[in-house]
Design a protein around this motif. Sequence first.
Motif, PDB file in Angstrom:
ATOM      1  N   VAL A  60       0.811  -1.031   0.016  1.00 51.21           N
ATOM      2  CA  VAL A  60      -0.089  -0.136  -0.029  1.00 51.21           C
ATOM      3  C   VAL A  60       0.719   1.163   0.017  1.00 51.21           C
ATOM      4  O   VAL A  60       0.581   2.224  -0.594  1.00 51.21           O
ATOM      5  CB  VAL A  60      -0.739  -0.013   1.260  1.00 51.21           C
ATOM      6  CG1 VAL A  60      -1.681   1.161   1.372  1.00 51.21           C
ATOM      7  CG2 VAL A  60      -1.691  -1.205   1.311  1.00 51.21           C
TER       8      VAL A  60
ATOM      9  N   TYR B  46       1.928   1.615  -3.598  1.00 54.55           N
ATOM     10  CA  TYR B  46       0.981   2.301  -4.556  1.00 54.55           C
ATOM     11  C   TYR B  46       0.738   3.815  -3.925  1.00 54.55           C
ATOM     12  O   TYR B  46       0.719   4.533  -4.925  1.00 54.55           O
ATOM     13  CB  TYR B  46      -0.161   1.690  -3.910  1.00 54.55           C
ATOM     14  CG  TYR B  46      -1.461   2.255  -4.793  1.00 54.55           C
ATOM     15  CD1 TYR B  46      -1.395   1.879  -6.337  1.00 54.55           C
ATOM     16  CD2 TYR B  46      -2.608   2.795  -4.141  1.00 54.55           C
ATOM     17  CE1 TYR B  46      -2.651   2.622  -6.807  1.00 54.55           C
ATOM     18  CE2 TYR B  46      -3.610   3.132  -4.878  1.00 54.55           C
ATOM     19  CZ  TYR B  46      -3.525   3.241  -6.260  1.00 54.55           C
ATOM     20  OH  TYR B  46      -4.667   3.828  -7.055  1.00 54.55           O
ATOM     21  N   ASP B  47       0.959   4.217  -2.820  1.00 57.61           N
ATOM     22  CA  ASP B  47       0.828   5.595  -2.435  1.00 57.61           C
ATOM     23  C   ASP B  47       1.820   6.429  -2.970  1.00 57.61           C
ATOM     24  O   ASP B  47       1.550   7.557  -3.340  1.00 57.61           O
ATOM     25  CB  ASP B  47       0.840   5.651  -0.826  1.00 57.61           C
ATOM     26  CG  ASP B  47       0.938   7.165  -0.253  1.00 57.61           C
ATOM     27  OD1 ASP B  47      -0.086   7.937  -0.479  1.00 57.61           O
ATOM     28  OD2 ASP B  47       1.923   7.689   0.069  1.00 57.61           O
TER      29      ASP B  47
ATOM     30  N   PHE C 215     -10.167   6.168   1.452  1.00 57.11           N
ATOM     31  CA  PHE C 215      -9.745   5.119   0.555  1.00 57.11           C
ATOM     32  C   PHE C 215      -8.407   4.436   1.470  1.00 57.11           C
ATOM     33  O   PHE C 215      -8.022   3.160   1.475  1.00 57.11           O
ATOM     34  CB  PHE C 215      -9.347   5.502  -0.755  1.00 57.11           C
ATOM     35  CG  PHE C 215      -8.901   4.397  -1.711  1.00 57.11           C
ATOM     36  CD1 PHE C 215      -9.663   3.279  -2.005  1.00 57.11           C
ATOM     37  CD2 PHE C 215      -7.659   4.503  -1.878  1.00 57.11           C
ATOM     38  CE1 PHE C 215      -9.130   2.290  -2.778  1.00 57.11           C
ATOM     39  CE2 PHE C 215      -7.083   3.565  -3.170  1.00 57.11           C
ATOM     40  CZ  PHE C 215      -7.977   2.510  -3.326  1.00 57.11           C
ATOM     41  N   CYS C 216      -7.672   5.409   1.942  1.00 56.76           N
ATOM     42  CA  CYS C 216      -6.505   4.914   2.730  1.00 56.76           C
ATOM     43  C   CYS C 216      -6.713   3.949   3.930  1.00 56.76           C
ATOM     44  O   CYS C 216      -6.070   3.015   4.173  1.00 56.76           O
ATOM     45  CB  CYS C 216      -5.636   6.178   3.340  1.00 56.76           C
ATOM     46  SG  CYS C 216      -4.141   5.623   4.024  1.00 56.76           S
TER      47      CYS C 216
ATOM     48  N   GLN D 104      -9.517   2.311   4.145  1.00 54.05           N
ATOM     49  CA  GLN D 104      -9.827   0.915   3.437  1.00 54.05           C
ATOM     50  C   GLN D 104      -8.711  -0.089   3.234  1.00 54.05           C
ATOM     51  O   GLN D 104      -8.893  -1.115   3.437  1.00 54.05           O
ATOM     52  CB  GLN D 104     -10.844   1.432   2.279  1.00 54.05           C
ATOM     53  CG  GLN D 104     -12.438   2.038   2.394  1.00 54.05           C
ATOM     54  CD  GLN D 104     -12.861   2.463   1.313  1.00 54.05           C
ATOM     55  OE1 GLN D 104     -12.248   2.459   0.242  1.00 54.05           O
ATOM     56  NE2 GLN D 104     -14.281   2.651   1.555  1.00 54.05           N
ATOM     57  N   LEU D 105      -7.720   0.527   2.612  1.00 54.96           N
ATOM     58  CA  LEU D 105      -6.609  -0.329   2.216  1.00 54.96           C
ATOM     59  C   LEU D 105      -6.153  -0.683   3.584  1.00 54.96           C
ATOM     60  O   LEU D 105      -5.438  -1.779   3.573  1.00 54.96           O
ATOM     61  CB  LEU D 105      -5.672   0.703   1.493  1.00 54.96           C
ATOM     62  CG  LEU D 105      -5.918   1.129  -0.016  1.00 54.96           C
ATOM     63  CD1 LEU D 105      -5.033   1.895  -0.671  1.00 54.96           C
ATOM     64  CD2 LEU D 105      -6.288  -0.212  -0.861  1.00 54.96           C
TER      65      LEU D 105
ATOM     66  N   VAL E 282      -8.017  -3.730   4.970  1.00 52.31           N
ATOM     67  CA  VAL E 282      -7.708  -4.740   4.027  1.00 52.31           C
ATOM     68  C   VAL E 282      -6.455  -5.556   4.456  1.00 52.31           C
ATOM     69  O   VAL E 282      -6.425  -6.651   4.487  1.00 52.31           O
ATOM     70  CB  VAL E 282      -7.735  -4.741   2.524  1.00 52.31           C
ATOM     71  CG1 VAL E 282      -7.394  -5.725   1.783  1.00 52.31           C
ATOM     72  CG2 VAL E 282      -9.318  -4.022   2.072  1.00 52.31           C
ATOM     73  N   SER E 283      -5.452  -4.767   4.437  1.00 45.08           N
ATOM     74  CA  SER E 283      -4.027  -5.159   4.882  1.00 45.08           C
ATOM     75  C   SER E 283      -4.215  -6.007   6.329  1.00 45.08           C
ATOM     76  O   SER E 283      -3.705  -6.905   6.529  1.00 45.08           O
ATOM     77  CB  SER E 283      -3.303  -3.992   5.152  1.00 45.08           C
ATOM     78  OG  SER E 283      -3.055  -3.581   3.757  1.00 45.08           O
TER      79      SER E 283
END
Length: 326
Positions: free
Chosen positions: A133, A136-137, A156-157, A159-160, A163-164
């Motif tokens: 992540v 990607y950032d 969104f951050c 949410q990521l 998920v992690s």
Amino acid sequence: MTVFFTYSFISVISFSESDGNKTQVTEFVLTGLTDRPGLQVPLFLVFLVIYLTTMVGNLALIFLIWKDPHLHTPMYLLLGSLAFADACSSSSVTPRMLMDFLSKNHMISLVECVTQFYIFASSANTECFLLVVMAYDRYVAICNPLLYPVVMSNIFCIQLLSVSYIIGFLHPMMHVSLLCRLTFCKSNVIHYFYCEILQLFKISCTDPRVNMLLIFIFSVFIQFFTFMTIIISYSYVLFAILKKKSEKGRSKAFSTCSAHLLSVSLFYGTLFFMYVRPGSGPAENQDKMYSVFYAIIIPLLNPFIYSLRNKEVIGALRRIIYINSL
């Protein structure tokens, strides 16, 4: 940790089950880093300093990010999450090791052993995905800077991050549940300084080949997927940096990414070195050293890697010190 399956894979698969009388083992003995009495106290002092420094560094970084509004951005939210994972990873292993340095009783129950493995494996798995992540950032920030506030919103951050952590904590749960099907009667001695799952397979009276196969499949998939995603992201980042006409812009971009790349190199370099290293006699002691670096030294280094050359973190520290001095 599920990624430590190199030379042990062959030794565990060559397992044979005896039909004699079997006594169920519910407690184990951790042999630790060394059995030399003269090294116990010096090693205790060394690792005590390392652990305290690790916790101060990571918790201080989390506190700074939480306290300073200037650091309330996706990049620092991810960095704070990485610091939390590092603190959990180190705390799952080091306190028990410190106790064993000074204690003659190295017994650990099966429940404590499985719990230690689960916490450590969950933290390490989560860190794999957090590094993805973070890559990607940086990709969005450098390759699409105008879209960055829209793409990497705080929601969104989060949410990521969720998920992690969900994947990171669910994956080891599968191995823990499969571990419960095993019985232990060969020996209660674990030749390691923490409850590494492959060491448990070695003393299992139940055939652990199913467990080993799943560990192998999921570990290879997770390592390959996360590492390749990071490599691809930073390949795009590198090309984008080289295209920048401004020397100042290139320097700032390289400075931002260098800390992350160093952390990734240490993290995956240790894993891949363990993976490709052929197993032989003294390799077991070498593997302990690699595990020390992976489980204890990397969590120590990460907060300093991300902070020492980071002007925003240093600025936040100065502001906190200034406000408290008033």
